[in-house]
Design a protein around this motif. Structure first.
Motif, PDB file in Angstrom:
ATOM      1  N   TYR A 207       0.835  -1.203   0.000  1.00  0.00           N
ATOM      2  CA  TYR A 207       0.000   0.000   0.000  1.00  0.00           C
ATOM      3  C   TYR A 207       0.874   1.259   0.000  1.00  0.00           C
ATOM      4  O   TYR A 207       0.622   2.200  -0.761  1.00  0.00           O
ATOM      5  N   ILE A 208       1.895   1.274   0.828  1.00  0.00           N
ATOM      6  CA  ILE A 208       2.797   2.434   0.873  1.00  0.00           C
ATOM      7  C   ILE A 208       3.502   2.600  -0.474  1.00  0.00           C
ATOM      8  O   ILE A 208       3.689   3.722  -0.959  1.00  0.00           O
ATOM      9  N   ASN A 209       3.878   1.503  -1.094  1.00  0.00           N
ATOM     10  CA  ASN A 209       4.529   1.597  -2.411  1.00  0.00           C
ATOM     11  C   ASN A 209       3.605   2.203  -3.462  1.00  0.00           C
ATOM     12  O   ASN A 209       4.046   2.992  -4.305  1.00  0.00           O
ATOM     13  N   VAL A 210       2.323   1.839  -3.411  1.00  0.00           N
ATOM     14  CA  VAL A 210       1.356   2.431  -4.339  1.00  0.00           C
ATOM     15  C   VAL A 210       1.280   3.944  -4.111  1.00  0.00           C
ATOM     16  O   VAL A 210       1.304   4.742  -5.062  1.00  0.00           O
ATOM     17  N   ILE A 211       1.191   4.334  -2.858  1.00  0.00           N
ATOM     18  CA  ILE A 211       1.117   5.762  -2.512  1.00  0.00           C
ATOM     19  C   ILE A 211       2.376   6.490  -2.977  1.00  0.00           C
ATOM     20  O   ILE A 211       2.314   7.575  -3.580  1.00  0.00           O
ATOM     21  N   ALA A 212       3.533   5.904  -2.697  1.00  0.00           N
ATOM     22  CA  ALA A 212       4.810   6.557  -3.035  1.00  0.00           C
ATOM     23  C   ALA A 212       5.006   6.678  -4.541  1.00  0.00           C
ATOM     24  O   ALA A 212       5.596   7.656  -5.022  1.00  0.00           O
ATOM     25  N   ASN A 213       4.525   5.700  -5.294  1.00  0.00           N
ATOM     26  CA  ASN A 213       4.690   5.730  -6.751  1.00  0.00           C
ATOM     27  C   ASN A 213       3.670   6.630  -7.454  1.00  0.00           C
ATOM     28  O   ASN A 213       3.943   7.138  -8.547  1.00  0.00           O
ATOM     29  N   LYS A 214       2.533   6.839  -6.804  1.00  0.00           N
ATOM     30  CA  LYS A 214       1.460   7.607  -7.440  1.00  0.00           C
ATOM     31  C   LYS A 214       1.474   9.081  -7.056  1.00  0.00           C
ATOM     32  O   LYS A 214       1.046   9.937  -7.822  1.00  0.00           O
ATOM     33  N   HIS A 215       1.959   9.375  -5.845  1.00  0.00           N
ATOM     34  CA  HIS A 215       1.934  10.737  -5.329  1.00  0.00           C
ATOM     35  C   HIS A 215       3.348  11.160  -4.911  1.00  0.00           C
ATOM     36  O   HIS A 215       4.157  10.308  -4.539  1.00  0.00           O
TER      37      HIS A 215
END
Length: 338
Positions: free
Chosen positions: A84-92
């Motif tokens: 989940y954190i990786n999704v956040i870091a890659n998207k924002h």
């Protein structure tokens, strides 16, 4: 805080693990906080004006949905949080900009700290609001936030608040609970089978005895650590007018940066368990009444409301998180300074 604070909530993730949590549970504060944060006046939909970024993960739901009982396998739960954190870091850009330092997560489940360790910048930089606020397990009071564990069997505080005045409390001290962790066996060894009539210490609540009824009859209610340091008894005591007696090691008490717990609770070192009655009877009636009345005044800071009200537990948690956010500033080059 009321005039300035803005919190952005990431919309990524689907219930039941994200944007959802239990509200009728020992860990009810997870679901209640997430639900109230979604409708809060502090919420902003513009990340550029946000002071804080909320990661709406429910550790309790991860343990219920992802964990396979009897396997003792934690990797899938940790991977869920890490992914989940990786999704956040890659998207924002916001997580990478501060390495997570202006982000926060709230977890009441005992496994919250351990799962957070799967994400280095989460446990090193981000603000973790935890029920399991144990300094021996890398809880950092200067950055992390201790939150109260609140058991709401029906999802509300209806019927859980209020009790008789001190003159109608015939029991000196009460406790009933399972034997787990290092402290409760010591408590029960010294006091379970006592002949002291006003000391009611039980391993299991006797049949036909009401747990909340006993709290309402008692002047003091013991709140010992179990496997972990948090316990809903502390808040239950405040709700019912029973002065909490905290017997814990390495515990950071919720909101202790703004509330003076010694004015409405009794803190007993583990080594003094054999002297428990002597300590409590040594408190004068005047001082006991002062503790009890102060606790009644303080309980509004632990009450759950929907929607939230000023100074209630939701606002107290946000205030504690806001205080940690003030510990650093973000420069345009992304460098964080205390």
């Amino acid at each position: 805080m009321e005039k300035r604070l803005k919190v952005f909530i990431y919309e990524e993730g689907e219930p039941p693990v994200f944007h959802f949590g239990p509200c009728k549970h020992t860990y009810a504060i997870e679901g209640i906080f997430i639900a109230n944060m979604e409708i809060s006046l502090f919420r902003t939909f513009d990340p550029n004006e946000a002071h804080l970024f909320f990661l709406p993960i429910s550790i309790t739901m991860i343990t219920q949905v992802i964990f396979i009982p009897q396997t003792h396998e934690w990797s899938q739960m940790k991977n869920t949080a890490s992914d989940y954190i990786n999704v956040i870091a890659n998207k924002h850009p916001y997580w990478n900009r501060s390495l997570g330092a202006d982000h926060f997560i709230l977890a009441c489940h005992d496994w919250g700290p351990e799962i957070s360790f799967a994400i280095p910048n989460l446990h090193k930089n981000a603000i973790r609001a935890l029920c399991n606020a144990n300094t021996s397990e890398r809880f950092n009071p200067s950055r992390d936030v201790s939150i109260p564990e609140i058991h709401l069997p029906t999802g509300t505080t209806r019927g859980l608040i209020g009790g008789p005045p001190p003159s109608r409390r015939s029991v000196l001290v009460f406790y009933a609970g399972g034997v787990h962790g290092p402290i409760r066996p010591i408590l029960l060894e010294h006091w379970e089978n006592t002949t002291e009539a006003d000391v009611k210490i039980y391993k299991y609540l006797p049949r036909n005895m009401s747990y909340y009824g006993m709290m309402r009859k008692s002047r003091y209610c013991i709140c010992p650590s179990g496997y972990e340091v948090a316990s809903p008894r502390m808040v239950e005591g405040l709700y019912l007018g029973c002065v909490p007696v905290l017997i814990k090691d390495s515990y950071v008490i919720p909101f202790s940066d703004v509330l003076n717990w010694e004015t409405f609770a009794v803190i007993v070192p583990v080594r003094d368990i054999p002297n428990l009655k002597k300590i409590l009877t040594g408190i004068s009636l005047r001082d006991y009444v002062r503790l009890q009345r102060r606790g009644i005044q303080m309980r509004r800071h632990f009450e759950v409301n929907s929607p939230p009200r000023r100074y209630d537990v939701f606002n107290m948690i946000l205030h504690s998180i806001w205080l940690r956010r003030l510990n650093f500033r973000l420069r345009e080059d992304g460098i964080i300074h205390d």
